[in-house]
Design an enzyme around this catalytic site. Structure first.
Site, short mmCIF file in Angstrom:
data_model
loop_
_atom_site.label_atom_id
_atom_site.label_comp_id
_atom_site.label_asym_id
_atom_site.label_seq_id
_atom_site.Cartn_x
_atom_site.Cartn_y
_atom_site.Cartn_z
N ASP A 159 11.66 2.09 -7.91
CA ASP A 159 13.15 1.30 -8.49
C ASP A 159 13.34 -0.21 -8.10
O ASP A 159 12.48 -0.33 -7.33
CB ASP A 159 14.19 2.11 -8.03
CG ASP A 159 14.66 1.83 -6.81
OD1 ASP A 159 13.33 1.88 -5.95
OD2 ASP A 159 15.56 1.64 -5.51
N THR A 183 5.86 5.19 5.99
CA THR A 183 7.01 6.47 5.77
C THR A 183 5.69 7.88 5.15
O THR A 183 5.81 8.71 5.55
CB THR A 183 7.27 6.31 3.96
OG1 THR A 183 7.54 5.12 3.58
CG2 THR A 183 7.56 7.42 3.27
N LEU A 184 4.70 7.46 4.71
CA LEU A 184 3.30 8.24 4.88
C LEU A 184 2.98 9.03 5.75
O LEU A 184 2.43 10.38 5.91
CB LEU A 184 2.23 8.31 3.70
CG LEU A 184 1.92 9.29 3.01
CD1 LEU A 184 2.42 9.66 1.81
CD2 LEU A 184 0.73 8.71 1.56
N GLY A 226 2.77 1.80 4.31
CA GLY A 226 2.09 3.20 5.14
C GLY A 226 2.76 4.00 6.46
O GLY A 226 2.88 4.71 6.13
N ASP A 251 5.03 7.91 -4.02
CA ASP A 251 4.76 6.85 -5.35
C ASP A 251 3.43 5.87 -5.15
O ASP A 251 2.76 5.57 -5.67
CB ASP A 251 6.55 6.31 -5.66
CG ASP A 251 7.43 6.00 -4.78
OD1 ASP A 251 6.29 6.12 -3.92
OD2 ASP A 251 8.23 4.88 -4.89
N ASP A 279 2.77 1.38 1.07
CA ASP A 279 2.89 0.14 1.31
C ASP A 279 1.82 -0.64 2.41
O ASP A 279 1.63 -0.99 2.57
CB ASP A 279 4.09 -0.55 0.67
CG ASP A 279 4.38 -1.98 0.83
OD1 ASP A 279 4.02 -3.35 1.05
OD2 ASP A 279 5.09 -1.96 0.45
N GLY A 290 11.25 8.03 -5.74
CA GLY A 290 10.28 7.11 -6.29
C GLY A 290 9.53 7.75 -8.13
O GLY A 290 8.95 7.42 -8.36
#
Ligand code: 5GP
Ligand code: MG
Length: 177
Positions: free
Chosen positions: A161, A109-110, A107, A102, A105, A47
């Site tokens: 995407d 992933t980060l 959180g 990117d 949302d 992303g």
């Protein structure tokens, strides 16, 4: 493609202005404050592909770009599911890390990638996202640079995407349901 976009949320011009500002802030805080340690830019694919390409050209210092892969949506789902998958870890020991994604949302992933990077003994970690949703989960994750705060809706374009499509749409928009 344009017919599938219901409305444009952030224009390419607004994105470009903001990315320049982010680059200037990062250069000031991360580089001018300490020129001794090297900087590793770790970008979360896919992303952030366009964001990181634009952002890195506003960073005039010597940096290493390393890519990581995370995935939180499977196929046509627009809801984050369980744990993102993280690939090979980058070499960040003793470097200042700029983690670039990117959008924030849930959180997950980060938070997950940041924890993995912490264990690699970097000199420091700062994170930068282009978009952050106005959700308690997203606001709770520490993030040093945020491009834009947006309402909780599913956006595409400028690298983001839906089922692999629309990443090449130059603005950020909302798709028709
Ligand atoms: P989180 O782990 O914060 O829930 O999700 C982050 C990842 O989910 C982002 O890196 C992005 O790939 C994807 N994501 C979250 N919200 C959106 C959205 O509105 N549109 C798109 N296209 N992807 C999103
Ligand atoms: Mg992502």
């Amino acid at each position: 493609m344009i017919r599938d976009i219901e409305r444009i949320l952030i224009s390419r011009g607004a994105i470009s202005d903001r990315v320049r500002e982010l680059g200037e802030a990062i250069t000031k805080n991360l580089y001018e404050a300490d020129t001794e340690h090297e900087i590793a830019l770790v970008a979360v694919m896919t992303g952030s592909i366009i964001f990181v390409a634009d952002l890195m050209r506003h960073l005039p210092m010597k940096i290493r770009i390393q890519l990581m892969t995370a995935t939180s949506y499977v196929g046509k789902s627009t809801v984050t599911n369980s744990d993102p998958l993280v690939g090979k870890l980058p070499d960040v020991k003793n470097r200042h890390v700029l983690l670039v994604d990117d959008i924030l949302d849930s959180g997950k992933t980060l938070t997950r990638i940041r924890a993995e990077l912490e264990s690699l003994e970097p000199a420091s970690i700062q994170s930068c996202v282009l978009l952050r949703k106005k959700l308690p989960s997203a606001m709770a994750v520490p993030c040093d640079y945020v491009g834009f705060e947006i309402e909780d809706e599913f956006v595409v374009g400028y690298g983001l995407d839906y089922d692999g499509y629309y990443r090449n749409f130059p603005d950020i928009g909302v798709i028709r349901p």
